[in-house]
Design a protein around this motif. Structure first.
Motif, PDB file in Angstrom:
ATOM      1  N   ASP A 169     -26.713 -13.903  -2.076  1.00 22.89           N
ATOM      2  CA  ASP A 169     -27.997 -14.292  -1.504  1.00 22.89           C
ATOM      3  C   ASP A 169     -27.774 -15.484  -0.589  1.00 22.89           C
ATOM      4  O   ASP A 169     -27.470 -16.579  -1.053  1.00 22.89           O
ATOM      5  CB  ASP A 169     -28.969 -14.652  -2.632  1.00 22.89           C
ATOM      6  CG  ASP A 169     -30.399 -14.788  -2.128  1.00 22.89           C
ATOM      7  OD1 ASP A 169     -30.563 -15.207  -0.972  1.00 22.89           O
ATOM      8  OD2 ASP A 169     -31.317 -14.472  -2.886  1.00 22.89           O
ATOM      9  N   TYR A 220     -29.579 -17.475   0.958  1.00 22.11           N
ATOM     10  CA  TYR A 220     -30.417 -18.667   0.863  1.00 22.11           C
ATOM     11  C   TYR A 220     -30.209 -19.454  -0.423  1.00 22.11           C
ATOM     12  O   TYR A 220     -30.716 -20.554  -0.550  1.00 22.11           O
ATOM     13  CB  TYR A 220     -31.895 -18.288   0.994  1.00 22.11           C
ATOM     14  CG  TYR A 220     -32.214 -17.701   2.352  1.00 22.11           C
ATOM     15  CD1 TYR A 220     -32.334 -18.529   3.460  1.00 22.11           C
ATOM     16  CD2 TYR A 220     -32.366 -16.340   2.527  1.00 22.11           C
ATOM     17  CE1 TYR A 220     -32.597 -18.006   4.711  1.00 22.11           C
ATOM     18  CE2 TYR A 220     -32.633 -15.809   3.765  1.00 22.11           C
ATOM     19  CZ  TYR A 220     -32.752 -16.640   4.861  1.00 22.11           C
ATOM     20  OH  TYR A 220     -33.003 -16.129   6.093  1.00 22.11           O
ATOM     21  N   LEU A 221     -29.499 -18.893  -1.389  1.00 22.25           N
ATOM     22  CA  LEU A 221     -29.389 -19.563  -2.686  1.00 22.25           C
ATOM     23  C   LEU A 221     -27.929 -19.742  -3.095  1.00 22.25           C
ATOM     24  O   LEU A 221     -27.509 -19.288  -4.143  1.00 22.25           O
ATOM     25  CB  LEU A 221     -30.132 -18.757  -3.762  1.00 22.25           C
ATOM     26  CG  LEU A 221     -31.608 -18.472  -3.483  1.00 22.25           C
ATOM     27  CD1 LEU A 221     -32.167 -17.570  -4.548  1.00 22.25           C
ATOM     28  CD2 LEU A 221     -32.405 -19.765  -3.432  1.00 22.25           C
ATOM     29  N   ARG A 275     -30.848 -23.752  -4.327  1.00 21.38           N
ATOM     30  CA  ARG A 275     -31.511 -23.042  -5.421  1.00 21.38           C
ATOM     31  C   ARG A 275     -32.741 -23.802  -5.904  1.00 21.38           C
ATOM     32  O   ARG A 275     -33.691 -23.219  -6.404  1.00 21.38           O
ATOM     33  CB  ARG A 275     -30.524 -22.829  -6.578  1.00 21.38           C
ATOM     34  CG  ARG A 275     -29.556 -21.693  -6.320  1.00 21.38           C
ATOM     35  CD  ARG A 275     -28.784 -21.330  -7.563  1.00 21.38           C
ATOM     36  NE  ARG A 275     -27.768 -22.303  -7.907  1.00 21.38           N
ATOM     37  CZ  ARG A 275     -26.482 -22.209  -7.546  1.00 21.38           C
ATOM     38  NH1 ARG A 275     -26.074 -21.190  -6.856  1.00 21.38           N
ATOM     39  NH2 ARG A 275     -25.621 -23.138  -7.907  1.00 21.38           N
ATOM     40  N   GLN A 280     -36.128 -20.575  -1.816  1.00 27.28           N
ATOM     41  CA  GLN A 280     -36.523 -19.522  -2.756  1.00 27.28           C
ATOM     42  C   GLN A 280     -37.485 -18.550  -2.092  1.00 27.28           C
ATOM     43  O   GLN A 280     -37.399 -17.336  -2.266  1.00 27.28           O
ATOM     44  CB  GLN A 280     -37.171 -20.144  -3.996  1.00 27.28           C
ATOM     45  CG  GLN A 280     -36.167 -20.817  -4.902  1.00 27.28           C
ATOM     46  CD  GLN A 280     -36.827 -21.643  -5.983  1.00 27.28           C
ATOM     47  OE1 GLN A 280     -38.046 -21.643  -6.115  1.00 27.28           O
ATOM     48  NE2 GLN A 280     -36.028 -22.357  -6.743  1.00 27.28           N
ATOM     49  N   GLN A 281     -38.394 -19.131  -1.305  1.00 29.61           N
ATOM     50  CA  GLN A 281     -39.365 -18.282  -0.601  1.00 29.61           C
ATOM     51  C   GLN A 281     -38.653 -17.399   0.432  1.00 29.61           C
ATOM     52  O   GLN A 281     -38.966 -16.212   0.563  1.00 29.61           O
ATOM     53  CB  GLN A 281     -40.403 -19.168   0.075  1.00 29.61           C
ATOM     54  CG  GLN A 281     -41.608 -18.391   0.561  1.00 29.61           C
ATOM     55  CD  GLN A 281     -42.487 -19.228   1.465  1.00 29.61           C
ATOM     56  OE1 GLN A 281     -42.230 -20.405   1.687  1.00 29.61           O
ATOM     57  NE2 GLN A 281     -43.533 -18.639   1.981  1.00 29.61           N
ATOM     58  N   SER A 297     -35.582 -16.379   0.317  1.00 28.50           N
ATOM     59  CA  SER A 297     -34.848 -15.343  -0.401  1.00 28.50           C
ATOM     60  C   SER A 297     -35.790 -14.224  -0.819  1.00 28.50           C
ATOM     61  O   SER A 297     -35.501 -13.042  -0.640  1.00 28.50           O
ATOM     62  CB  SER A 297     -34.184 -15.974  -1.621  1.00 28.50           C
ATOM     63  OG  SER A 297     -33.758 -14.988  -2.498  1.00 28.50           O
ATOM     64  N   ALA A 298     -36.948 -14.611  -1.348  1.00 25.55           N
ATOM     65  CA  ALA A 298     -37.890 -13.609  -1.837  1.00 25.55           C
ATOM     66  C   ALA A 298     -38.469 -12.780  -0.695  1.00 25.55           C
ATOM     67  O   ALA A 298     -38.573 -11.559  -0.791  1.00 25.55           O
ATOM     68  CB  ALA A 298     -39.004 -14.295  -2.616  1.00 25.55           C
ATOM     69  N   ALA A 334     -37.849 -24.977  -2.761  1.00 25.69           N
ATOM     70  CA  ALA A 334     -38.925 -23.988  -2.762  1.00 25.69           C
ATOM     71  C   ALA A 334     -38.879 -23.134  -1.503  1.00 25.69           C
ATOM     72  O   ALA A 334     -39.158 -21.938  -1.534  1.00 25.69           O
ATOM     73  CB  ALA A 334     -40.270 -24.699  -2.878  1.00 25.69           C
TER      74      ALA A 334
END
Lengths: 132, 669
Positions: free
Chosen positions: B637, B639-640, B646, B652-653, B655-656, B649
């Motif tokens: 991933d 972004y993480l 990690r 995480q957004q 990545s999602a 925020a």
């Protein structure tokens, strides 16, 4: 209030001298909801205004005088408030003295004493705990 | 070399230069919106008008006009000034007057240039301004398209640098609208660079929206640690918080770009922070004091049974301080390759990016082995794209990923390296500047020796050219290797040595189950895997909170400065290690950061000089060396990849929404 307290302190109610003077030269005209007693001089020399004063029930705090008696004390009203003012309406809030310096003092929103949390600001961070 | 006259000053300009570049060389400032040094010339804003003789008797757009011999250029005549004022007036017909609420305010090209060329008032008082709907460009880019002045820098960046057709223009003339096609989010790893490119406030940073004004921020020069590229960044901080990270210009490293991760993981610096000392008591971490922690470590009586594992984000000073501490205790159990890699590091040139990032642009045949370059080093991928544009052929060994340039995939097995298809070996035989890029996944499969053999076979090293490249993923890797953070058998050697105390310098990717029964001391800044596994946690500083030296994968030594203070009880790493030395009753030989740096420079002189370190000559390859195995990329991933990201925020957004957005959409249906 102990006798010694009455002799040596001045901040709770009238001192002995004031009490004596009020008994000797004044006459009580009324009391307010808090028990403060209002006096006026028995004799008023010609050409002067009538002397009016208050003996506090408790702390000597001028903010404890409600507005109607404030008017009387300061010579706005000729006679005692009851005789001039309309009776209190049921929706009128009871008078409260200035609460500054007491527990009841106003605290702005977010004040710690009010259990508030301040708004986020730069430099805030979220710390880690083993459960997170 | 044409000779031109700029405002009466005669100068010689390089062949192929434009009039605008000639004026710049003469020291004249030309206002511009659409022109950008690193993008193609569009010539559509018309702000750079100058007067040129010989030529038609009207102002000319200098950015698109080639400088020719004998040209007489004027930048200071009334005609030029009026013409530019006219252009500015046109631009401001539809530009809203919302500077007070615009995030670009204070760093806006239009704002700045309207000071010089703007009229005092508008002549379009009765006409409405054009209004344009906002576009969805994903979680990083905020759009207020009414402000757009149609310079098309963002479109050109996406097409030319990023190599993805994500941003384009619809409709014509005044009605032109910049948008992502079908309103999809911009998903490229360099997408946020369009925010810097936008000369007005049409594209602004979404996480930073309404957070701060540029003039209230403290600017600190730093180095990005999100990958091993070591992009030069500027950390903008207010008080104790890093508000944003912006790229600095360094043509050798990041040009003027920055990957989205390096730019937007900074909000992770305020989340999941370690700000107290924790000690594990009967299986549960409990708050404690520094004194108790040091006593607990001393009580373990490590003697020379002490080891250190360096994480991916630590600076050289921290690693050197830990090395000095271990040295004083009599131990050399140092390792930085957290995932258990054990490639040979006896020759540093064999594990560095020798071509340099600027050099790889000039390669004409490139073999990528086991590296998802787009995710492992997005900025290097932009360089590779440039190389391909100059005519380079790119071949990739490893599972397929979406390249931003034409590339041939040669299969997933690293064994291909020994038996290349004929067209590939022909391409390398015919290449003048052949190059190989070895990724971490290839190193894990033991591809280093075969790659060196490949280098010998195809003459990757010839005069003035070294085409042997290893692309690391961790900012601390090269520095760690230079400081001796490597065991012959990798991290397994550390586990086999059964140390009593293990110092984990922000190591969050280690499999700690191999260290059961060892007193694990985590010195780091974020509560991640390492902190959960630790027996004692000592809060330390992140890259933004300490001065430090970083070495990128090229072997380029760079210094970062401290932007903010670490939160709570956290201290700079070296001070923790220095105090620990006292607790353990040994002397490490430094009492201040200057002492520490001095000792480090004395031990590894290469770290004392900013710039490319001399790593020596490439070793001879063993022609018989073989490797096989199916390559699997370590980054799952983009972004993480590190504890800061990690915790962030925004990451995480991203990545999602950007990587797993399709899954989400499916689940919603």
């Amino acid at each position: 209030m102990s006798v010694l307290g009455k002799i040596f302190t001045w901040w709770d109610g009238a001192t002995i001298g004031t009490l004596l003077n009020s008994w000797r030269t004044g006459e009580q005209v009324g009391t307010d909801a808090q028990g403060n007693r209002y006096f006026r001089a028995r004799k008023t020399p010609a050409g002067t205004n009538e002397r009016r004063w208050v003996l506090y029930a408790g702390a000597n705090d001028a903010s404890r005088v409600p507005p109607e008696w404030h008017g009387w004390l300061h010579g706005h009203f000729v006679d005692v408030p009851e005789s001039l003012l309309p009776p209190a309406k049921i929706w009128e809030v009871e008078y409260t003295p200035n609460a500054t310096g007491t527990l009841g003092a106003y605290r702005p929103q977010g004040a710690l004493e009010r259990g508030g949390r301040r708004a986020g600001a730069s430099g805030d961070y979220e710390s880690w705990t083993p459960d997170s | 070399m044409p000779k031109v006259t700029v405002d009466g000053q005669e100068i010689e300009v390089p062949a192929g230069a434009t009039v605008l570049q000639a004026c710049e060389l003469a020291g004249k400032e030309i206002p511009r919106f659409c022109y950008h040094e690193r993008l193609s010339i569009a010539g559509n804003c018309r702000m750079c008008l100058v007067e040129v003789k010989p030529g038609p008797p009207k102002p000319q757009a200098s950015c698109a006009l080639p400088a020719a011999d004998g040209q007489e250029i004027r930048t200071d005549t009334p005609m030029v000034k009026t013409a530019r004022e006219g252009v500015m007036e046109f631009l401001l017909i539809n530009h809203p007057l919302d500077c007070p609420i615009c995030d670009q305010g204070g760093e806006c090209d239009l704002q700045d240039q309207s000071v010089a060329y703007g009229r005092g008032g508008s002549r379009y008082g009765r006409e409405n301004k054009r209004a344009v709907t906002e576009k969805n460009m994903g979680p990083l880019i905020k759009t207020i398209m009414t402000r757009c002045i149609h310079c098309t820098r963002c479109v050109r960046f996406s097409e030319e640098i990023a190599g993805v057709d994500e941003i384009g223009a619809l409709y014509r003339g005044e009605d032109m609208q910049i948008t992502t096609y079908l309103e999809r989010a911009a998903t490229h790893e360099l997408s946020a660079n369009v925010i810097d490119l936008c000369p007005v406030g049409a594209l602004t940073s979404r996480p930073y929206a309404f957070e701060a004004r540029p003039w209230e921020l403290k600017k600190t020069l730093s180095i990005d640690v999100s990958d091993a590229v070591g992009a030069n960044i500027r950390l903008d901080s207010r008080g104790r918080e890093v508000m944003r990270a912006l790229p600095r210009i360094n043509d050798d490293v990041n040009e003027e770009w920055l990957s989205d991760k390096g730019r937007y993981m900074v909000d992770g610096l305020t989340r999941r922070r370690l700000d107290k000392v924790w000690i594990r008591k009967s299986g549960k971490l409990a708050e404690a004091s520094w004194d108790q922690a040091f006593k607990a470590i001393a009580a373990a009586k490590p003697g020379k049974n002490i080891a250190a594992i360096a994480g991916d984000l630590v600076d050289c000073e921290t690693m050197f301080a830990a090395k000095a501490l271990l040295g004083a205790m009599g131990s050399t159990l140092l390792e930085g390759r957290q995932t258990g890699m054990d490639y040979d590091v006896s020759n540093m040139a064999a594990v560095a990016f020798n071509s340099t990032f600027a050099g790889i642009e000039t390669a004409d045949a490139i073999l990528i082995v086991g590296s998802h370059v787009r995710w492992e080093a997005a900025l290097v991928n932009a360089r590779l794209r440039k190389a391909v544009k100059h005519g380079a052929k790119v071949f990739v060994v490893g599972p397929e990923w979406e390249t931003t340039y034409p590339a041939t995939f040669l299969g997933e097995d690293v064994g291909v390296l020994g038996k290349l298809p004929k067209d590939v070996s022909d391409a390398f035989k015919g290449a003048e500047r052949p190059a190989i890029i070895l990724g971490g996944a290839a190193l894990a499969k033991g591809a280093l020796a075969p790659a060196l053999a490949f280098a010998d076979k195809f003459g990757l090293v010839n005069d003035g050219w070294n085409g042997f490249n290893v692309l690391h993923m961790a900012a601390s890797r090269m520095g760690g290797l230079m400081l001796g953070y490597a065991q012959a058998g990798g991290i397994a050697d550390i586990a086999a040595a059964k140390p009593k105390v293990l110092l984990s310098l922000g190591a969050d990717e280690v499999d700690y189950s191999a260290f059961d029964g060892v007193l694990k001391v985590y010195i780091g800044h974020h509560g991640d895997k390492g902190a959960h596994a630790a027996d004692i946690i000592l809060p330390a500083a992140s890259y933004a909170e300490k001065d430090g030296t970083y070495v990128n994968t090229e072997g380029r030594v760079q210094y970062a400065e401290k932007a903010v203070f670490a939160p709570g009880d956290a201290r700079e790493d070296w001070t923790i290690l220095r105090a620990l030395a006292d607790a353990l009753g040994v002397s490490v030989g430094f009492d201040s950061f200057a002492d520490l740096q001095g000792a480090m420079f004395a031990a590894v002189p290469a770290l004392g000089e900013e710039g490319l370190a001399d790593l020596g000559a490439l070793p001879k390859g063993d022609a018989k060396a073989k490797a096989d195995g199916v390559i699997t990329y370590p980054i799952k991933d983009f972004y993480l990849t590190n504890p800061i990201a990690r915790a962030s925020a925004v990451m995480q957004q991203c990545s999602a929404e950007l990587l797993h957005g399709d899954d989400l959409a499916e689940a919603a249906e």
